[in-house]
Each structure stands twice: as structure tokens, then as C-alpha cells.
Motif scaffolding. Structure first.
Motif: not given
Length: 151
Positions: A57-63
Motif C-alpha cells: 500500500e502506498d497509500p492504496e494497494p499498488v502491488a
């Protein structure tokens, strides 16, 4: 760098969102299709989270990535990183969270996806030469890669 988090069945909406984004962005990386998974119900999404699935999370899921048990060997599936967040180590973070140190693991990679293959090789996976269609009726091929315990 982002924070890694394991998803559970109550995270089904976040899982659905990133999974559909991954299928839309990288259709040739997966054995499933966007059209197939867009039809999934809430129960389908919750069921798919019964095995290990982690996100960065970055802040939402990115991977994202997950594993299922293949005769006692973790098989990695669903690996994807948002294009705007690639080359930041997120795939390695996902694999580190999913794979116990010192254990065998396996995954399939599209032979045309040199970037993914290179990342898996840097992690320690080795191609087996075992090829099969990406999905029924596809001309594209995936290769089984294996990770052996380091000794």
C-alpha cells in the motif's frame, strides 16, 4: 517504499479493485481475463482470499501477489505492480511476504514478458523449459519457473 499487508476475506473490495486494475493493465500476464473476473460475486472474491494474498500500500494497494498450495509447494499467482509504482522493489516485497525463507516455490511467467522474468530471475527463480498456453486457445506461452532452497 509502501507498507505490506495480508488481505483477508473482509478486504474483498480492495482485492477486487486491484485485481481488476491488473487484468485491465496487463491482460497477457494472467491466465484469467478481465471479462471473466468482472462477473465475480462478493462470495467469489472472498473465496479467492482464503489463501495468502498480500498487497503493498502506498497509500492504496499498488502491488499484489498471492500463493496457492501445489502439492506442498507454494505457487505464486496474480503478481502485478501498478505501472506508476514499478522499479521500487514492490514485487520483491510481495515475494518476501509470501515465500517462507529456505522453501521451494514456483510460478508461471509469460515468455514474452521479459521484465517480469528478469525480476523473478533476480529473486532466484529459474526457468524449467516447461511451456503451456497462457489460457485455453491462446497462442501465448507461459513457462514454469522454480525457486530452490538456498544452501
Amino acid at each position: 517504499m509502501g507498507e505490506v499487508r495480508r488481505l483477508g476475506p473482509d478486504d474483498w473490495e480492495a482485492f477486487r479493485d486491484i485485481r481488476l486494475r491488473s487484468l485491465a493493465d496487463s491482460a497477457d500476464a494472467f491466465g484469467s481475463t478481465l471479462e471473466r473476473e468482472q462477473a465475480f460475486t462478493e462470495d467469489d472474491w472472498r473465496t479467492r482470499l482464503s489463501g495468502p494474498v498480500v498487497v503493498v500500500e502506498d497509500p492504496e494497494p499498488v502491488a499484489i501477489g498471492g500463493t496457492f498450495d501445489n502439492d506442498g509447494v507454494p505457487h505464486v499467482w496474480g503478481m502485478w505492480t501498478d505501472p506508476a509504482h514499478r522499479h521500487r522493489g514492490h514485487a520483491r516485497t510481495v515475494l518476501d511476504a509470501l515465500l517462507p525463507p529456505g522453501r521451494r516455490a514456483q510460478l508461471d511467467v509469460n515468455i514474452a514478458n521479459g521484465g517480469a522474468r528478469a525480476m523473478y530471475e533476480r529473486y532466484g527463480f529459474v526457468g524449467t523449459g516447461q511451456l503451456e498456453p497462457l489460457r485455453p486457445g491462446s497462442d501465448q506461452r507461459i513457462e514454469l519457473m522454480v525457486l530452490s532452497p538456498r544452501g
